[in-house]
Design a protein around this motif. Sequence first.
Motif, short mmCIF file in Angstrom:
data_model
loop_
_atom_site.label_atom_id
_atom_site.label_comp_id
_atom_site.label_asym_id
_atom_site.label_seq_id
_atom_site.Cartn_x
_atom_site.Cartn_y
_atom_site.Cartn_z
N ALA A 1 47.19 47.21 39.35
CA ALA A 1 46.23 46.14 38.98
C ALA A 1 47.19 45.21 38.21
N VAL A 2 47.33 43.73 38.31
CA VAL A 2 47.67 42.89 38.01
C VAL A 2 46.95 42.38 36.30
N ILE A 3 48.11 41.64 35.62
CA ILE A 3 47.66 41.24 34.12
C ILE A 3 48.78 40.03 33.86
N VAL A 4 47.85 39.12 33.83
CA VAL A 4 48.68 38.06 33.47
C VAL A 4 47.69 37.63 32.13
N ARG A 5 48.89 37.16 30.94
CA ARG A 5 48.59 36.55 29.86
C ARG A 5 47.21 38.04 28.62
N GLY A 6 47.23 38.81 29.62
CA GLY A 6 46.90 39.90 28.39
C GLY A 6 45.25 40.54 28.79
#
Length: 352
Positions: A338-343
């Motif tokens: 998983a990649v999470i950016v800015r929530g």
Amino acid sequence: MAVLRVRGVALPDGEPVDLYADGDRWTTDPVAGAELVAEGWILPGLVDAHTHPGAEEPGRPLDEGVLRDDLRLHLESGVTLIRAPGLAGDPPDWFGTSAESPRAVHAGPWLAQQGQFMPGWGRRPDPAELPAVAAEQAARTGWAKIVVDWKPGDQVVPVEVLREAVARVHAAGGRLAVHSQHAEGGRVAVEAGVDSIEHGMGLDPELLARMAEQGTALTPTLSAITGHLATILADPERARTHWQVPGASAHGRLTAAAVEAGVTVLAGTDTRPLGGIANEVRAMVAAGVSPHRAIAAASWAARSYLGLPGLVDGAPADAVVFGADPRTDLGQLDKPRAVIVRGRRVAPRTTG
């Protein structure tokens, strides 16, 4: 927006964490109904500290469609923060802030001397104006980038000019990166006290202690340089005469020595297609850098250098999650869970 949750072992400390994305901030306070998106080994996002998105070939103008595609590749590879020390033009307002972009800092167009650097790219102010132009750029975007040397025999930016540029950029609240690929350019950059040296091929190892003491970082772009070296060495005649061979051949040793000397070493790719930060980590490890430090250069250490904290309460809600410890299996870097950016979750690149 749904609240996302990640759970697992957080690097660099190796401690268990349970994090909730409260908007664009991590919190350890449980949030009812949060969606568990991944479990595993968690990094505070990967960082590519030397990338030039938005133009397919040197000299081409910035293309917004190419820029979107390039940034997507970064996100899919787990990169949640980039530094672009030089762009083909001023980026659109959404660069670095929208859902389709990693967080980003940039130095605007390159600043070079007349007759040097890539035709069609950058600005070439008169030497006397270089410090003021660099300061004006840094005041706008936080960084400026000066090409201090180019081809063998070209004039290097004089140290007094570069020293003034550093002073004026710092007075404007910014930082100064320099391109250097010759020993004299590296010497001038260290003497002037620049904030980061990009490439640094041919840099005298005797300068590493001073770099560590004064906080000058090194972005060796090792995979790009060693990859180009392999192309040169494939042609014996070219290999005998090409000026890059000595510096490129020693560049892995220089990178490992910089890490051991306490220099802040940043992982940067400087290649196309974008999204190859895992290759830079592997190149560092092949050169003798420990996997922990190599991944640090592409994650938590680079984020800290660029002003962002890691996986702590109140930190920006960025993360990349792997199924196993990437320090013991570098292949994990190619397949984030998983990649999470800015929530928000970004679909990772799918590999076999």
